[in-house]
Design an enzyme around this catalytic site. Sequence first.
Site, mmCIF file in Angstrom:
data_model
loop_
_atom_site.group_PDB
_atom_site.id
_atom_site.type_symbol
_atom_site.label_atom_id
_atom_site.label_comp_id
_atom_site.label_asym_id
_atom_site.label_seq_id
_atom_site.Cartn_x
_atom_site.Cartn_y
_atom_site.Cartn_z
ATOM 1 N N TYR A 137 0.818 -1.200 0.000
ATOM 2 C CA TYR A 137 0.000 0.000 0.000
ATOM 3 C C TYR A 137 0.858 1.258 0.000
ATOM 4 C CZ TYR A 137 -4.075 2.916 0.889
ATOM 5 O OH TYR A 137 -5.077 3.851 0.774
ATOM 6 N N TYR A 140 3.743 5.401 -2.655
ATOM 7 C CA TYR A 140 4.118 6.698 -2.089
ATOM 8 C C TYR A 140 5.631 6.829 -1.984
ATOM 9 C CZ TYR A 140 -0.822 7.030 -0.890
ATOM 10 O OH TYR A 140 -2.188 7.085 -0.948
#
Length: 733
Positions: A412, A416
């Site tokens: 997840y 980023y």
Amino acid sequence: MSIKLPPSIVRAPVPVAIPAYVAGEKVIQSLFTGPTGPEDLAFIEDSLKGLELKAAGKLFSEYQRRRKQYKAKSANIWLRMAAGVAREQQERFPVSLKRINEEKRREEVAREWAGQVAAIIDNLTNGFTTTQPAAELLAAAMAPARQWGFSPVLPDLSKEVTDKHLDHAASALARLQDDSWWLRQIRRAYQRHQELIAIMSGDVRRGVSPYVSHRAFMEYRANKTAQARWLADMLVVNEEEELELSLAEAHAASVSNPEVRRVELMVRMRGFEDLAWEQGHAAEFYTWTTPSRFHAWNTVKADRGRSVRNKRYRGTSPKDAQAYLCKQWAKARAAMARAGITVYGFRVVEPHHDGTPHWHMLLFVAPDQRDELRDILGHYACEHDQGEIKNNRSARFDVLAIDPEYGSATGYIAKYIAKNIDGHRVGDDYEAEAQASDTAINVAAWASLWGIRQFQQIGGPAVTVWRELRRLREAVQDPLIELARRAADAGNWAEYIGSMGGVSLPREDRPVKLAHLVIPCASKYGEDLRRLVGVTSAGGCSMRTRLDGWTVIRKSKVLGCGERSELPLSGGSRAPWSSDNNCTGQIELPPLAAELARAGLDSVDRARMESGAVVVVDGLYHWIRDGRFYQSRHRPQFGRSPAPNGNNAWAESREMDRCQQHWLKRQAMAVLIGQLQLDDYIKGAFDTFQAVHILKTVLDKERREAPASFQQNNHLLRLSGFVSSCQSQGDAL
């Protein structure tokens, strides 16, 4: 009763001439042909009055765009706000921005303000002949820096003052008198001011230039290109081990390489997740965003993400926004400590399209503490400006519980991490409306410009120990080091955490720590140089992970030849090395040879400069006067001020040097006759290298005038040995 004049008497209104340029920007004539045009031009002139030309030009350009797109009233309201903020920011500088908008001018201002500090110190100490309390001397010397908002790291002198505090104060005073320190501060302050003007004028936003302005992007890319050329032109050589490799290859193999950095971050993140899985901890993903007043531009999702000005914006910079988030996080950590909540994981800082930072945090926590953790983080994320979020906290604070059945926590956060390093396999960057592989360099330029740390590990042992252990390829005798080494060598971060005492053990209690080689007083500012050389265990065993004798040299155009370009990358056996070296034995000083090596100059250049010559290398002027090494982008003007406006800072600086040399000569004579201790003489000098040079001069004179008695005086022989050891250290470097 009205009187109607004949047509021949009625005169048409005199047209007002519209200027061709305002603040250096071409005026769109059609925008000001209406009845309010002359009034608006007068308003614009008044609003931009006194602003730096570059800033005024940017604001006027954005004003015309707004006047063309919206109503004139809306553009006027914006200009009043933007010009007010720009003026407020400009007034923070104690000099005109025109004096620091070019590198040459910045160098002149840096010399001027460094000279001010030196003059203050000279005045308070009566030409370095009297002592003053450290707190009073430091407070007076800080006065010029405070006008700029600059400050070196200062010691706390409000409580018990130790020798360590005094050494720290002396280093701060040395920085405040160094024009190169001032130049770095002034350059960075001006660059950030220019970028803030770009943010306000719309040059930093989605659809224009995301994250940073085009100017800042080009400067960053040019610096990276120059760095790559330098790396490709240099070699690292170890003559003792007969090793040689390209500096570019060494750089590519380190965490300075974005790909290596990304892979290491993912390995550490995966290790945290494996540890959490073993211990039954929950994974939580949090997003923190600053209040609206920190955002210059918003996006309208209903209008294909078009960027619009935020009316709540108050002229803050990304640095201000990051400081706000750090302050709120500090409050949250204190609250977690009071509640006994232990978390570990990672924090990623990334910019919105207008450069405003926001945080993503992947944290692992015990399930019974998860709800309390959410309450604490949510409270401090939404502590201020609550009226703008009302009952919808998701705009400021977002929470997502990671369910292992639907995907891993590492997967997840992977996008980023990659988005903020190299854009690897991210695809589209929706914030910037471009490919992440293309915008990653914009993010890097943003972080570099504003000094923002992009990735922060929360909890767990230090990664530097992990990196040093991976250098050890063979098994070691010490069980503590060997256990951690095996885990690091296998790339198992979870096992490494276990070998280092868990996620929450204080750093000073870890079983394996870093070991450093300490060279006392060897830095430019008289500070100890701590060079990483290995690791040490709580059992007392130390393992060296880095070889001595590495030197950076320039690849020669002639095969097999090179010239020394930098200092050795690691020291020899000149000083003891340990995990915490506090040796206070013989003083080791930064020699002139070390400064020359940094500049890429050899012994031939030194001989020329000591004879009075000025050596030019790569556009820089280098010279030696009175035993001190100088360099500048401009040819020195000895004996007169280099500034045409009558500024005598250079002459004043030279006069101060002469006063200090006179004082040092008197002190050196006191050392010779035994009235002053050698350590006190060295510690009392602002320039330790100059102190040794003057001591040598006095000793040489004594040796010439009375050679027989000199050889029979043990005190003079010890002083001579000290000077010789300093010179031999300089030749070795």
